[in-house]
Design a protein around this motif. Sequence first.
Motif, short mmCIF file in Angstrom:
data_model
loop_
_atom_site.label_atom_id
_atom_site.label_comp_id
_atom_site.label_asym_id
_atom_site.label_seq_id
_atom_site.Cartn_x
_atom_site.Cartn_y
_atom_site.Cartn_z
N GLY A 11 0.82 -1.21 0.00
CA GLY A 11 0.00 0.00 0.00
C GLY A 11 0.85 1.25 0.00
N LEU A 12 1.96 1.21 0.76
CA LEU A 12 2.86 2.35 0.82
C LEU A 12 3.48 2.62 -0.55
CD1 LEU A 12 4.29 4.49 2.52
CD2 LEU A 12 6.04 2.78 3.06
N VAL A 13 3.92 1.54 -1.21
CA VAL A 13 4.51 1.67 -2.54
C VAL A 13 3.51 2.25 -3.52
CG1 VAL A 13 5.44 0.40 -4.50
CG2 VAL A 13 6.19 -0.15 -2.18
N LEU A 14 2.26 1.68 -3.49
CA LEU A 14 1.24 2.16 -4.41
C LEU A 14 0.88 3.62 -4.13
CD1 LEU A 14 -1.09 -0.96 -4.48
CD2 LEU A 14 0.34 -0.12 -6.36
N GLY A 15 0.83 3.97 -2.83
CA GLY A 15 0.50 5.35 -2.46
C GLY A 15 1.56 6.32 -2.93
N THR A 16 2.82 5.92 -2.79
CA THR A 16 3.93 6.77 -3.22
C THR A 16 3.90 6.97 -4.72
OG1 THR A 16 5.27 5.94 -1.40
CG2 THR A 16 6.44 7.04 -3.21
N ALA A 17 3.61 5.86 -5.43
CA ALA A 17 3.55 5.95 -6.90
C ALA A 17 2.41 6.86 -7.32
CB ALA A 17 3.34 4.56 -7.49
N ALA A 18 1.27 6.77 -6.64
CA ALA A 18 0.12 7.63 -6.98
C ALA A 18 0.45 9.09 -6.72
CB ALA A 18 -1.10 7.20 -6.16
N LEU A 19 1.16 9.34 -5.60
CA LEU A 19 1.54 10.71 -5.27
C LEU A 19 2.48 11.27 -6.32
CD1 LEU A 19 1.42 13.04 -3.26
CD2 LEU A 19 3.35 12.00 -2.04
N ALA A 20 3.45 10.47 -6.73
CA ALA A 20 4.41 10.91 -7.74
C ALA A 20 3.70 11.21 -9.05
CB ALA A 20 5.48 9.85 -7.96
N ALA A 21 2.72 10.37 -9.39
CA ALA A 21 1.99 10.57 -10.65
C ALA A 21 1.16 11.84 -10.61
CB ALA A 21 1.09 9.37 -10.92
N ALA A 22 0.74 12.23 -9.39
CA ALA A 22 -0.10 13.42 -9.26
C ALA A 22 0.71 14.70 -9.37
CB ALA A 22 -0.83 13.39 -7.92
N ILE A 23 2.06 14.62 -9.17
CA ILE A 23 2.91 15.82 -9.25
C ILE A 23 3.20 16.13 -10.71
CG2 ILE A 23 5.13 16.81 -8.63
CD1 ILE A 23 5.20 14.90 -6.24
N PRO A 24 2.90 17.34 -11.17
CA PRO A 24 3.15 17.70 -12.57
C PRO A 24 4.60 17.47 -12.96
CG PRO A 24 1.86 19.40 -11.47
CD PRO A 24 2.31 18.46 -10.41
N ALA A 25 4.82 17.05 -14.19
CA ALA A 25 6.17 16.79 -14.68
C ALA A 25 7.05 18.03 -14.59
CB ALA A 25 6.12 16.30 -16.13
N THR A 26 6.44 19.22 -14.78
CA THR A 26 7.22 20.45 -14.73
C THR A 26 7.79 20.69 -13.33
OG1 THR A 26 5.17 21.66 -14.32
CG2 THR A 26 5.97 21.60 -16.59
N VAL A 27 7.00 20.32 -12.31
CA VAL A 27 7.47 20.49 -10.93
C VAL A 27 8.64 19.56 -10.66
CG1 VAL A 27 6.85 20.27 -8.50
CG2 VAL A 27 5.23 21.26 -10.13
N LEU A 28 8.51 18.32 -11.12
CA LEU A 28 9.60 17.36 -10.93
C LEU A 28 10.85 17.82 -11.66
CD1 LEU A 28 7.61 14.03 -11.38
CD2 LEU A 28 8.49 15.00 -9.25
N ALA A 29 10.68 18.39 -12.86
CA ALA A 29 11.83 18.87 -13.65
C ALA A 29 12.52 20.01 -12.93
CB ALA A 29 11.36 19.32 -15.03
N GLN A 30 11.73 20.90 -12.32
CA GLN A 30 12.32 22.03 -11.59
C GLN A 30 13.11 21.54 -10.39
OE1 GLN A 30 9.20 24.91 -10.66
NE2 GLN A 30 8.22 24.42 -12.62
N ALA A 31 12.60 20.53 -9.72
CA ALA A 31 13.27 20.02 -8.54
C ALA A 31 14.63 19.43 -8.87
CB ALA A 31 12.39 18.98 -7.86
N SER A 32 14.75 18.86 -10.07
CA SER A 32 16.01 18.23 -10.45
C SER A 32 16.90 19.15 -11.28
CB SER A 32 15.73 16.96 -11.27
OG SER A 32 15.02 17.28 -12.45
N TYR A 33 16.45 20.40 -11.49
CA TYR A 33 17.21 21.33 -12.32
C TYR A 33 18.53 21.70 -11.64
CZ TYR A 33 18.69 25.63 -14.59
OH TYR A 33 19.44 26.59 -15.24
#
Length: 333
Positions: A11-33
């Motif tokens: 459940g934890l793994v699935l929840g984490t994956a769902a949370l990651a999917a909900a974060i816009p790709a642009t936000v993730l890109a900024q975090a790794s910039y």
Amino acid sequence: MLSRRRFTTQGLVLGTAALAAAIPATVLAQASYPSKPVTIVVPFSPGGGVDVMARLLAEKLRPLLGQVVNVENKAGGSGMIGAVAAVRAPADGYTLLMATAGETAINPHVYKTKMQYAPEKDLAPVSLVVKVPNVLVVNPALPIKSTAELLAYAKANPGKLSYGSSGIGNPQHLAGELLAKLSGQKLTHVPYRGASNQLTDTAGGSVDMTFVSLAGARPFMKDGRVRAIAMTSPKRSALAPDIPALSETKGLEGYALENWFGLFAPAATPAAVIDKLNGAVAQALKDPDLVKRLNELGGEVSPMGPVPFKAFIQDESKRFAKIVQDANITPDN
């Protein structure tokens, strides 16, 4: 117990994956910039002051950003070709522009019909890097050793004094027009394509004086080929404390006109990326070696946050606009 633990873990793994999917790709890109090399566009030829300063800054930004920082020269059109290239690049922080007062605060008032971008709308200020005051130097054969003597000579010889600059509408040109306006004296502008020629002609007497960077003038000043009269900064520059500012002369108290170099990004670049770049530039400009090198090139280190830098540009643009209007400067004069 084991099955419950396995269920909880799944459940934890699935929840984490769902949370990651909900974060816009642009936000993730900024975090790794930045996750790939960054390019700084310089709108001038290699070897000039803007180019050298950009390369020195890029060298210090590499370890701070953890990526290669390249410099790409796109010269021409009074800096506008390179500026357009940067404006049209993806707004992701991987293409930046090292621009001067010309491309961002002067050109819109001089090249009104030729502009293919609007600096205030199309560029996001990242950080001011340096202010670059010019020095006014004269041919040593002239009986001029101070600004007061220069103004007296101009008054006694109306329309005779000529001055060189690095081109129509650049800060050196405006420096001469502002001096003429405040003093009430006529000065003849002679545009050149580079500091070397304008200094050589001033030393040889083809023009009477010129506004030029301190770094360019120093060799000519040192061997007496030209005589330094004053700096264009609001007050004496720490880079040349023995040279008075033009503003120290009666009637020129409000005189101030400096060039400056700053870092910009395309307008839609995310604020988080802008802030990260600004922090890296501010950190780089604390490096004693970089400060020393920039000083040697005539630059006074002046880091500034994106918001105050934007306000600074707006104020400068208004001042430049008035000078351009008062002197009726066009691409042809």
